[in-house]
Enzyme design. Sequence first.
Site, short mmCIF file in Angstrom:
data_model
loop_
_atom_site.label_atom_id
_atom_site.label_comp_id
_atom_site.label_asym_id
_atom_site.label_seq_id
_atom_site.Cartn_x
_atom_site.Cartn_y
_atom_site.Cartn_z
N ASN A 211 4.66 6.76 -13.58
CA ASN A 211 5.24 8.10 -13.75
C ASN A 211 6.69 7.97 -14.19
O ASN A 211 7.40 7.07 -13.75
CB ASN A 211 5.16 8.87 -12.44
CG ASN A 211 3.72 9.09 -11.98
OD1 ASN A 211 2.84 9.30 -12.80
ND2 ASN A 211 3.49 9.01 -10.68
N HIS B 39 7.67 1.49 -11.07
CA HIS B 39 6.56 0.94 -10.30
C HIS B 39 5.26 1.36 -10.95
O HIS B 39 5.19 2.39 -11.64
CB HIS B 39 6.60 1.41 -8.84
CG HIS B 39 6.71 2.89 -8.69
ND1 HIS B 39 7.90 3.56 -8.82
CD2 HIS B 39 5.75 3.83 -8.45
CE1 HIS B 39 7.69 4.86 -8.64
NE2 HIS B 39 6.40 5.05 -8.43
N HIS C 191 1.27 2.27 -10.19
CA HIS C 191 0.26 2.62 -9.19
C HIS C 191 -1.06 1.99 -9.59
O HIS C 191 -1.50 2.14 -10.74
CB HIS C 191 0.04 4.13 -9.15
CG HIS C 191 1.22 4.95 -8.73
ND1 HIS C 191 1.31 5.55 -7.50
CD2 HIS C 191 2.35 5.28 -9.40
CE1 HIS C 191 2.45 6.22 -7.42
NE2 HIS C 191 3.10 6.08 -8.57
N ARG D 31 0.84 -1.21 0.00
CA ARG D 31 0.00 0.00 0.00
C ARG D 31 0.87 1.26 0.00
O ARG D 31 1.87 1.32 0.71
CB ARG D 31 -0.92 0.00 1.23
CG ARG D 31 -1.94 -1.10 1.20
CD ARG D 31 -2.96 -0.99 2.31
NE ARG D 31 -3.64 -2.26 2.47
CZ ARG D 31 -4.57 -2.75 1.65
NH1 ARG D 31 -4.96 -2.02 0.62
NH2 ARG D 31 -5.11 -3.93 1.86
N ASP D 32 0.44 2.23 -0.80
CA ASP D 32 1.15 3.51 -0.84
C ASP D 32 1.01 4.21 0.52
O ASP D 32 -0.07 4.22 1.12
CB ASP D 32 0.57 4.40 -1.96
CG ASP D 32 1.51 5.54 -2.32
OD1 ASP D 32 2.06 5.54 -3.43
OD2 ASP D 32 1.69 6.44 -1.47
N ILE D 33 2.09 4.79 0.97
CA ILE D 33 2.10 5.43 2.28
C ILE D 33 1.29 6.73 2.29
O ILE D 33 0.87 7.19 3.36
CB ILE D 33 3.58 5.69 2.71
CG1 ILE D 33 3.70 5.79 4.22
CG2 ILE D 33 4.16 6.90 1.99
CD1 ILE D 33 5.14 5.72 4.72
N VAL E 216 10.31 8.21 -6.83
CA VAL E 216 11.12 7.06 -6.42
C VAL E 216 11.65 6.41 -7.70
O VAL E 216 10.87 6.00 -8.57
CB VAL E 216 10.30 6.05 -5.59
CG1 VAL E 216 11.16 4.84 -5.24
CG2 VAL E 216 9.77 6.70 -4.31
#
Length: 117
Positions: free
Chosen positions: A88, A101, A103, A30-32, A97
């Site tokens: 992205n 990755h 999302h 999970r994204d922070i 980052v």
Amino acid sequence: MTDPTIFGKIIRREIPADIVYEDDELIAFRDIAPQAPVHVLFVPKTHVPTLNELQPDQAAVVGRLAHAAAAYAKREGFAEDGYRIVMNCNGDGGQTVFQIHLHLLAGAQLGRFGTPR
Ligand code: AMP
């Protein structure tokens, strides 16, 4: 090459994360700072800083991320309602980052995207 980013630290269990899926090739957590009710990041275990460095023989890595995201959406029961996947790249794309990755965003009707700031 070892992933020097914060995502590499998550893969190596050097820092904690809310991991929802893992296999030999990728990890999902999970994204922070979630941008939707569901916001999960799918990260390959092969280090590739941005999509610009992705080599032809690594292209299947991105397909694996997309397939894992779709499988997660089906398992969690929101595949039919829908979701968005986003990758992205660099500054204008909003990448922060530098390990590729994907999302996965879901759980609400999402707004349109791509509007310049
Ligand atoms: P991007 O801006 O596309 O590079 O996405 C990086 C994402 O990583 C952002 O949405 C951050 O909120 C997220 N993030 C950064 N650090 C962590 C962490 N330790 N655990 C989970 N998500 C993180």
